[in-house]
Design an enzyme around this catalytic site. Structure first.
Site, PDB file in Angstrom:
ATOM      1  N   PRO A  96       0.381  -1.183   0.132  1.00  0.00           N
ATOM      2  CA  PRO A  96       0.193   0.064   0.356  1.00  0.00           C
ATOM      3  C   PRO A  96      -0.153   1.280   0.113  1.00  0.00           C
ATOM      4  O   PRO A  96       1.641   1.229   0.492  1.00  0.00           O
ATOM      5  CB  PRO A  96      -0.587  -0.074   1.011  1.00  0.00           C
ATOM      6  CG  PRO A  96      -0.796  -1.510   1.927  1.00  0.00           C
ATOM      7  CD  PRO A  96       0.362  -2.207   1.329  1.00  0.00           C
ATOM      8  N   VAL A  97       0.078   2.293  -0.585  1.00  0.00           N
ATOM      9  CA  VAL A  97       1.272   3.472  -0.764  1.00  0.00           C
ATOM     10  C   VAL A  97       0.832   4.812   0.277  1.00  0.00           C
ATOM     11  O   VAL A  97       0.050   4.193   0.748  1.00  0.00           O
ATOM     12  CB  VAL A  97       0.931   4.267  -2.239  1.00  0.00           C
ATOM     13  CG1 VAL A  97       1.083   5.641  -1.771  1.00  0.00           C
ATOM     14  CG2 VAL A  97       1.246   3.218  -2.852  1.00  0.00           C
ATOM     15  N   GLY A 100       3.063   3.879   5.236  1.00  0.00           N
ATOM     16  CA  GLY A 100       4.420   2.991   6.493  1.00  0.00           C
ATOM     17  C   GLY A 100       4.319   1.840   6.420  1.00  0.00           C
ATOM     18  O   GLY A 100       5.213   1.286   7.547  1.00  0.00           O
ATOM     19  N   GLY A 102       6.650   0.807   3.499  1.00  0.00           N
ATOM     20  CA  GLY A 102       8.029   1.632   2.240  1.00  0.00           C
ATOM     21  C   GLY A 102       7.450   1.184   1.238  1.00  0.00           C
ATOM     22  O   GLY A 102       9.023   0.873   0.655  1.00  0.00           O
ATOM     23  N   SER A 103       6.672   1.693   0.876  1.00  0.00           N
ATOM     24  CA  SER A 103       6.321   0.988  -0.728  1.00  0.00           C
ATOM     25  C   SER A 103       7.611   1.968  -1.866  1.00  0.00           C
ATOM     26  O   SER A 103       7.751   1.548  -2.323  1.00  0.00           O
ATOM     27  CB  SER A 103       5.085   1.478  -1.200  1.00  0.00           C
ATOM     28  OG  SER A 103       5.166   2.384  -1.897  1.00  0.00           O
ATOM     29  N   ALA A 105      10.559   2.923  -1.230  1.00  0.00           N
ATOM     30  CA  ALA A 105      12.201   2.482  -0.473  1.00  0.00           C
ATOM     31  C   ALA A 105      11.665   1.043  -1.459  1.00  0.00           C
ATOM     32  O   ALA A 105      12.987   0.627  -2.262  1.00  0.00           O
ATOM     33  CB  ALA A 105      11.815   2.173   1.007  1.00  0.00           C
ATOM     34  N   ALA A 106      10.831   0.451  -0.989  1.00  0.00           N
ATOM     35  CA  ALA A 106      10.776  -0.643  -2.457  1.00  0.00           C
ATOM     36  C   ALA A 106      10.807  -1.006  -3.713  1.00  0.00           C
ATOM     37  O   ALA A 106      11.073  -1.610  -4.417  1.00  0.00           O
ATOM     38  CB  ALA A 106      10.109  -1.379  -1.252  1.00  0.00           C
ATOM     39  N   ASP A 147      13.965   2.948   6.406  1.00  0.00           N
ATOM     40  CA  ASP A 147      13.000   2.124   4.698  1.00  0.00           C
ATOM     41  C   ASP A 147      13.500   1.638   4.525  1.00  0.00           C
ATOM     42  O   ASP A 147      14.047   0.446   4.266  1.00  0.00           O
ATOM     43  CB  ASP A 147      12.225   3.462   4.909  1.00  0.00           C
ATOM     44  CG  ASP A 147      11.263   3.494   5.721  1.00  0.00           C
ATOM     45  OD1 ASP A 147      11.246   3.276   6.727  1.00  0.00           O
ATOM     46  OD2 ASP A 147       9.724   3.958   4.923  1.00  0.00           O
TER      47      ASP A 147
HETATM   48  O1  PMV Z   1       7.735   5.647   5.552  1.00  0.00           O
HETATM   49  P1  PMV Z   1       7.096   5.613   6.972  1.00  0.00           P
HETATM   50  O2  PMV Z   1       6.295   6.003   7.471  1.00  0.00           O
HETATM   51  O3  PMV Z   1       7.523   4.084   7.406  1.00  0.00           O
HETATM   52  O4  PMV Z   1       7.755   6.872   8.350  1.00  0.00           O
HETATM   53  C1  PMV Z   1       9.000   5.994   8.715  1.00  0.00           C
HETATM   54  C2  PMV Z   1       9.159   6.531   9.676  1.00  0.00           C
HETATM   55  C3  PMV Z   1       9.507   7.583  10.173  1.00  0.00           C
HETATM   56  O5  PMV Z   1      10.643   6.886  11.401  1.00  0.00           O
HETATM   57  C4  PMV Z   1       8.433   8.113  11.234  1.00  0.00           C
HETATM   58  C5  PMV Z   1      10.393   8.893   9.340  1.00  0.00           C
HETATM   59  C6  PMV Z   1      12.394   7.635   9.249  1.00  0.00           C
HETATM   60  O6  PMV Z   1      12.500   8.698   8.093  1.00  0.00           O
HETATM   61  O7  PMV Z   1      13.054   7.470  10.252  1.00  0.00           O
END
Ligand code: PMV
Length: 309
Positions: A96-97, A100, A102-103, A105-106, A147
């Protein structure tokens, strides 16, 4: 044709505080994945297509700051190539976009590896991670790097900014339920709001980040000693601090409470917050019941997964 795929991820402890130098714990979620395919194109164009987010761009037409350009330049520099031949890159993802998981980064990690393979080469994980971190800066502004690290190495990690990567040993794998509020929440917004609040009252926020960091350290000890049962209490405490700093939401709190009522040993929001996902500690037996309760409480999707397998 060349292809690479990368998993989603879930942050178990320490989000937000990790941006301020405290440790955090994250793990890959292999039940959801992004797959990137790169194939030669006859029409002389470099093109990126993602049906899921309705993306169809030509790399010669886009503005600087687009992640695809960052990926292409990063791989080109790392491989010392003059230029890439024309290609069509297709992204398929079940992550899911903006929730949280990691879409972003993936997509970056899979695209970097697929492009390197397209050039007939392979890149070291450290290099993949470094290029993916540059794309995370475009999405997040000031990302900690957690991420891209967990997605690149696809192993549970204990992460501290600018420290060598520590892969977590998980002698007793444990089950978690992940549930989506269905509310997209760009991480840059909650990170930015928290940064503003921190600027006005550093002492208060630094103290809270210390508490969150201590929970991540305690969680690491529990995971590595094969006693993940105590993680529930630590998750509850971590959620309370995230609520305190204003990154939870009524929908996240509803799901956290529903998971606890259905028998989860603990639960917390995961990632940037405000929307996106929660994570709850379960057992293989209790997980289906907890997932059903979360759906009944409004979750738009649930995932039961094992950490450390
Ligand atoms: O990408 P997310 O929504 O899982 O968030 C990453 C985690 C945070 O600590 C909120 C931001 C970060 O860069 O570490």
């Amino acid at each position: 044709m060349s292809q690479a795929s990368a998993p989603g991820k879930i942050i178990l402890f320490g989000e937000h505080a990790v941006v301020y130098g405290r440790p955090a714990i994250a793990a890959p979620v292999t039940d959801v994945r992004t797959t990137v395919t790169v194939e030669p194109a006859a029409n002389g164009v470099q093109r990126i297509i993602s049906r899921k987010i309705d993306l169809d761009v030509r790399l010669d037409e886009i503005l600087p700051g687009f992640w695809g350009a960052e990926v292409l330049n990063g791989v080109r520099n790392a491989l010392d190539l003059e230029a890439f031949p024309p290609f069509k890159m297709t992204i398929d993802s079940s992550i899911p976009v903006a929730s949280g998981m990691g879409s972003g980064a993936a997509v970056a990690v899979a695209a970097i590896r697929a492009l390197a393979r397209f050039a007939g080469k392979a890149l070291a994980d450290e290099t993949v991670n470094r290029i993916a971190f540059e794309t995370e800066k475009l999405h997040h502004g000031t990302p900690s790097g957690i991420d891209n690290t967990v997605v690149t190495f696809a192993r549970p990690v204990y992460f501290v900014q600018e420290q060598p990567i520590e892969i977590l040993k998980v002698p007793a794998p444990f089950t978690v339920v992940i549930a989506d509020t269905g509310i997209p929440s760009p991480t840059a917004l909650s990170v930015g709001d928290l940064r503003r609040a921190w600027t006005h009252d550093r002492a208060r926020y630094e103290e809270i980040f210390d508490h969150i960091g201590a929970l991540a350290r305690e969680a690491r000890a529990a995971i590595e000693s094969g006693h993940p049962d105590s993680l529930g209490r630590l998750m509850d405490e971590n959620h309370r601090w995230l609520y305190e700093v204003g990154v939870s939401s009524p929908e996240l709190d509803t799901l956290v409470n529903a998971a606890r009522s259905a028998g989860a040993a603990g639960a917390k929001l995961s990632g940037g917050g405000r929307g996106g996902n929660i994570v709850a500690l379960a057992t293989p037996d209790s997980a289906p019941r907890i997932a059903a309760a979360l759906s009944a409480a409004g979750a738009t999707a649930t995932i039961i997964t094992s950490i450390g397998d």
